[in-house]
Scaffold this motif. Structure first.
Motif, PDB file in Angstrom:
ATOM      1  N   PHE A 202       0.718  -1.238   0.093  1.00  0.00           N
ATOM      2  CA  PHE A 202      -0.130   0.057   0.143  1.00  0.00           C
ATOM      3  C   PHE A 202       0.897   1.139   0.050  1.00  0.00           C
ATOM      4  O   PHE A 202       0.466   2.253   0.379  1.00  0.00           O
ATOM      5  CB  PHE A 202      -0.904   0.122   1.309  1.00  0.00           C
ATOM      6  CG  PHE A 202      -1.616  -1.348   1.321  1.00  0.00           C
ATOM      7  CD1 PHE A 202      -3.027  -1.274   0.670  1.00  0.00           C
ATOM      8  CD2 PHE A 202      -1.307  -2.258   1.990  1.00  0.00           C
ATOM      9  CE1 PHE A 202      -3.872  -2.365   0.684  1.00  0.00           C
ATOM     10  CE2 PHE A 202      -2.155  -3.354   2.310  1.00  0.00           C
ATOM     11  CZ  PHE A 202      -3.494  -3.491   1.339  1.00  0.00           C
ATOM     12  N   LEU A 203       2.057   1.108  -0.439  1.00  0.00           N
ATOM     13  CA  LEU A 203       2.879   2.297  -0.595  1.00  0.00           C
ATOM     14  C   LEU A 203       2.381   3.551  -1.217  1.00  0.00           C
ATOM     15  O   LEU A 203       2.439   4.634  -0.795  1.00  0.00           O
ATOM     16  CB  LEU A 203       4.374   2.219  -1.323  1.00  0.00           C
ATOM     17  CG  LEU A 203       5.314   1.300  -0.019  1.00  0.00           C
ATOM     18  CD1 LEU A 203       6.513   0.727  -0.807  1.00  0.00           C
ATOM     19  CD2 LEU A 203       5.606   2.411   1.004  1.00  0.00           C
ATOM     20  N   PRO A 204       1.651   3.439  -2.249  1.00  0.00           N
ATOM     21  CA  PRO A 204       1.179   4.498  -3.103  1.00  0.00           C
ATOM     22  C   PRO A 204      -0.101   5.079  -2.175  1.00  0.00           C
ATOM     23  O   PRO A 204      -0.188   6.460  -1.893  1.00  0.00           O
ATOM     24  CB  PRO A 204       0.448   3.871  -4.384  1.00  0.00           C
ATOM     25  CG  PRO A 204       1.231   2.715  -4.592  1.00  0.00           C
ATOM     26  CD  PRO A 204       1.478   2.240  -3.285  1.00  0.00           C
ATOM     27  N   ALA A 205      -0.909   4.418  -1.496  1.00  0.00           N
ATOM     28  CA  ALA A 205      -2.062   4.752  -0.418  1.00  0.00           C
ATOM     29  C   ALA A 205      -1.235   5.613   0.600  1.00  0.00           C
ATOM     30  O   ALA A 205      -1.600   6.654   1.124  1.00  0.00           O
ATOM     31  CB  ALA A 205      -2.788   3.718  -0.091  1.00  0.00           C
ATOM     32  N   LEU A 206      -0.220   5.005   1.161  1.00  0.00           N
ATOM     33  CA  LEU A 206       0.673   5.815   2.289  1.00  0.00           C
ATOM     34  C   LEU A 206       1.249   7.103   1.800  1.00  0.00           C
ATOM     35  O   LEU A 206       1.368   8.069   2.464  1.00  0.00           O
ATOM     36  CB  LEU A 206       1.787   4.841   2.825  1.00  0.00           C
ATOM     37  CG  LEU A 206       1.148   3.739   3.309  1.00  0.00           C
ATOM     38  CD1 LEU A 206       2.477   2.657   3.904  1.00  0.00           C
ATOM     39  CD2 LEU A 206       0.526   3.805   4.675  1.00  0.00           C
ATOM     40  N   ALA A 207       1.723   7.158   0.449  1.00  0.00           N
ATOM     41  CA  ALA A 207       2.212   8.322  -0.042  1.00  0.00           C
ATOM     42  C   ALA A 207       1.124   9.266  -0.379  1.00  0.00           C
ATOM     43  O   ALA A 207       1.298  10.408  -0.033  1.00  0.00           O
ATOM     44  CB  ALA A 207       2.880   7.933  -1.712  1.00  0.00           C
ATOM     45  N   ALA A 208       0.055   8.955  -0.540  1.00  0.00           N
ATOM     46  CA  ALA A 208      -1.110   9.744  -0.638  1.00  0.00           C
ATOM     47  C   ALA A 208      -1.463  10.590   0.634  1.00  0.00           C
ATOM     48  O   ALA A 208      -1.751  11.746   0.812  1.00  0.00           O
ATOM     49  CB  ALA A 208      -2.357   8.924  -1.327  1.00  0.00           C
ATOM     50  N   ILE A 209      -1.217   9.535   1.713  1.00  0.00           N
ATOM     51  CA  ILE A 209      -1.715  10.034   3.051  1.00  0.00           C
ATOM     52  C   ILE A 209      -0.629  11.340   3.561  1.00  0.00           C
ATOM     53  O   ILE A 209      -0.886  12.375   3.879  1.00  0.00           O
ATOM     54  CB  ILE A 209      -1.457   9.142   4.332  1.00  0.00           C
ATOM     55  CG1 ILE A 209      -2.506   8.074   4.149  1.00  0.00           C
ATOM     56  CG2 ILE A 209      -1.479   9.651   5.667  1.00  0.00           C
ATOM     57  CD1 ILE A 209      -2.615   6.807   4.925  1.00  0.00           C
ATOM     58  N   GLU A 210       0.419  11.089   2.828  1.00  0.00           N
ATOM     59  CA  GLU A 210       1.647  12.330   3.067  1.00  0.00           C
ATOM     60  C   GLU A 210       1.577  13.327   2.265  1.00  0.00           C
ATOM     61  O   GLU A 210       2.459  14.262   2.110  1.00  0.00           O
ATOM     62  CB  GLU A 210       2.894  11.474   3.031  1.00  0.00           C
ATOM     63  CG  GLU A 210       3.125  10.533   4.325  1.00  0.00           C
ATOM     64  CD  GLU A 210       3.248  11.069   5.318  1.00  0.00           C
ATOM     65  OE1 GLU A 210       3.379  12.199   5.706  1.00  0.00           O
ATOM     66  OE2 GLU A 210       2.953  10.043   6.630  1.00  0.00           O
ATOM     67  N   GLY A 211       0.769  13.311   1.215  1.00  0.00           N
ATOM     68  CA  GLY A 211       0.441  14.380   0.305  1.00  0.00           C
ATOM     69  C   GLY A 211       0.939  14.308  -0.909  1.00  0.00           C
ATOM     70  O   GLY A 211       1.495  15.167  -1.899  1.00  0.00           O
ATOM     71  N   GLY A 212       1.795  13.037  -1.202  1.00  0.00           N
ATOM     72  CA  GLY A 212       2.548  12.719  -2.460  1.00  0.00           C
ATOM     73  C   GLY A 212       1.828  12.901  -3.726  1.00  0.00           C
ATOM     74  O   GLY A 212       0.557  12.475  -3.795  1.00  0.00           O
ATOM     75  N   ARG A 213       2.422  13.153  -4.645  1.00  0.00           N
ATOM     76  CA  ARG A 213       1.582  13.244  -5.999  1.00  0.00           C
ATOM     77  C   ARG A 213       2.283  11.926  -6.761  1.00  0.00           C
ATOM     78  O   ARG A 213       3.344  11.378  -6.875  1.00  0.00           O
ATOM     79  CB  ARG A 213       2.418  14.365  -6.887  1.00  0.00           C
ATOM     80  CG  ARG A 213       1.903  15.799  -6.462  1.00  0.00           C
ATOM     81  CD  ARG A 213       2.679  16.884  -7.023  1.00  0.00           C
ATOM     82  NE  ARG A 213       2.140  18.096  -6.693  1.00  0.00           N
ATOM     83  CZ  ARG A 213       2.880  19.023  -6.890  1.00  0.00           C
ATOM     84  NH1 ARG A 213       3.759  19.345  -7.986  1.00  0.00           N
ATOM     85  NH2 ARG A 213       2.222  20.512  -6.590  1.00  0.00           N
ATOM     86  N   ILE A 214       1.004  10.887  -7.303  1.00  0.00           N
ATOM     87  CA  ILE A 214       1.474   9.730  -7.666  1.00  0.00           C
ATOM     88  C   ILE A 214       1.116   9.499  -9.342  1.00  0.00           C
ATOM     89  O   ILE A 214       0.094  10.011  -9.636  1.00  0.00           O
ATOM     90  CB  ILE A 214       0.672   8.917  -7.005  1.00  0.00           C
ATOM     91  CG1 ILE A 214       0.937   9.083  -5.500  1.00  0.00           C
ATOM     92  CG2 ILE A 214       0.689   7.496  -7.428  1.00  0.00           C
ATOM     93  CD1 ILE A 214       0.042   8.446  -4.394  1.00  0.00           C
ATOM     94  N   ALA A 215       1.793   8.973  -9.811  1.00  0.00           N
ATOM     95  CA  ALA A 215       1.569   8.539 -11.322  1.00  0.00           C
ATOM     96  C   ALA A 215       1.524   7.230 -11.538  1.00  0.00           C
ATOM     97  O   ALA A 215       2.443   6.324 -10.747  1.00  0.00           O
ATOM     98  CB  ALA A 215       2.669   8.961 -12.232  1.00  0.00           C
ATOM     99  N   GLU A 216       1.190   6.533 -12.773  1.00  0.00           N
ATOM    100  CA  GLU A 216       1.231   5.141 -13.179  1.00  0.00           C
ATOM    101  C   GLU A 216       1.651   5.239 -14.481  1.00  0.00           C
ATOM    102  O   GLU A 216       1.091   5.553 -15.257  1.00  0.00           O
ATOM    103  CB  GLU A 216       0.219   4.485 -12.642  1.00  0.00           C
ATOM    104  CG  GLU A 216       0.134   2.678 -12.922  1.00  0.00           C
ATOM    105  CD  GLU A 216      -1.088   1.954 -12.671  1.00  0.00           C
ATOM    106  OE1 GLU A 216      -2.339   2.800 -12.929  1.00  0.00           O
ATOM    107  OE2 GLU A 216      -1.028   1.126 -11.956  1.00  0.00           O
ATOM    108  N   ILE A 217       2.554   4.203 -14.824  1.00  0.00           N
ATOM    109  CA  ILE A 217       2.837   4.184 -16.456  1.00  0.00           C
ATOM    110  C   ILE A 217       3.338   2.424 -16.658  1.00  0.00           C
ATOM    111  O   ILE A 217       3.776   1.715 -15.644  1.00  0.00           O
ATOM    112  CB  ILE A 217       4.326   4.856 -16.745  1.00  0.00           C
ATOM    113  CG1 ILE A 217       5.665   4.464 -15.925  1.00  0.00           C
ATOM    114  CG2 ILE A 217       4.136   6.180 -16.651  1.00  0.00           C
ATOM    115  CD1 ILE A 217       6.857   5.006 -16.428  1.00  0.00           C
TER     116      ILE A 217
END
Length: 337
Positions: A202-217
């Motif tokens: 769940f690292l992307p979800a944890l990153a979102a909790i920290e306000g991170g900008r996320i992309a997927e390719i």
């Protein structure tokens, strides 16, 4: 993964990395590879990573974290690491699991960008720089999507699609492939995240909790060449439990009383209304001692009081969590004067 060696009490799996400003000697990319019984794949993987990054003249380091291997992986790393300045071997004392291995790799990484990938040669090192280039567009995390995945359809692909849909719905972070280990992170983001349990999925979800900008390719994916997969259908239960944890953290990490207080208030209110209703019936001369409604009213009132108490305890714990570690309740992306 199977445990091996002498068993000792498991330490808390929280390895906090303090972010430091990069220097001229800081490698651009740290490639973190958790290893568990991959001795046949290791030489090919390390050479492939080095070849790709050297060809593009990118400064890098490879951090292989051995998570309790018993097939010769440790011996290979111990032999090769002193001979290769680009290879760092982190040998864990026993098998702690992939989350702990990744946390150990993050803790020993010094690059401005951290890339994670599996050690089974199914991820393609040629995609590393593609992820890094996407990260340079202003993202904090870039996740790989195994669009043409080379795995068994029934035991791997179908459960994965269901899990990805469920995780995206619950967390609000929509990705096609949460299970892909090939991801690129900014070092600043990693410094803000603590891993424990089995939260690596769940690292992307944890990153979102920290306000991170996320992309997927989309990234390449190859069939396994050596050994056997370490994953099975038994991980489904663990994924569901961890998903509940992440969902709660995302919504109520700084205000747990909102959830406990809401349901406690609902329970207490309903129990009180039923109690008043039964009291009126008693005053009118009716017998209420043998009515199931009386038991329900008592249970609801007690449950409401307990939920309020849980909420107060959770508020105290959250304050301890933030204040003891000096963790702010916000994250600053930039300050413009």
């Amino acid at each position: 993964m199977q445990s091996s060696g002498q068993h000792s009490p498991a330490p808390a799996l929280v390895l906090e990395k303090t972010y430091q400003e990069p220097s001229a000697l800081t490698p651009l990319v740290s490639v973190v590879v958790p290893i568990h019984n991959e001795v046949e794949s290791l030489p090919h993987l390390v050479e492939a990573i080095a070849s790709v990054l050297q060809e593009q003249q990118v400064s890098y380091e490879i951090i292989c974290v051995d998570d309790g291997s018993r097939d010769g992986s440790v011996e290979w790393l111990q032999q090769q690491a002193p001979q290769r300045p680009d290879l760092k071997a982190v040998i864990l004392r026993r098998n702690y699991g992939q989350t702990a291995a990744m946390a150990a790799g993050f803790n020993h990484a010094s690059g401005r960008v951290i890339v994670t990938m599996d050690g089974d040669l199914q991820n393609d090192p040629r995609d590393i720089l593609t992820l890094v280039a996407k990260l340079d567009e202003g993202y904090d995390l870039v996740s790989g999507w195994r669009k043409d995945r080379q795995d068994a359809k029934l035991t791997r692909l179908l459960p994965s699609r269901i899990a990805n849909g469920l995780i995206s719905w619950v967390t609000g972070v929509e990705l096609h492939d949460y299970g892909c280990s090939l991801k690129a992170y900014s070092a600043e983001l990693i410094a803000d995240m603590n891993l424990y349990g089995e939260l690596h999925r769940f690292l992307p979800a944890l990153a979102a909790i920290e306000g991170g900008r996320i992309a997927e390719i989309p990234v390449r994916h190859h069939a396994r060449q050596y050994g056997q997969s370490k994953y099975g259908l038994d991980r489904t239960f663990r994924v569901v439990m961890d998903l509940m944890t992440v969902s709660f953290m995302k919504t109520f990490l700084t205000r747990p009383m909102h959830v406990f207080g809401f349901w406690g208030g609902m329970s207490l209110t309903l129990g009180t209304v039923l109690g008043l209703y039964l009291t009126v019936l008693k005053l009118l001369g009716q017998s209420i001692g043998d009515r199931p409604l009386l038991i329900l009213a008592v249970v609801l009132i007690l449950a409401g009081i307990q939920l309020f108490c849980f909420g107060l305890l959770a508020e105290l714990l959250i304050r301890t969590y933030h204040e003891s570690q000096g963790r702010p309740i916000y994250r600053v992306r930039e300050v413009v004067d």
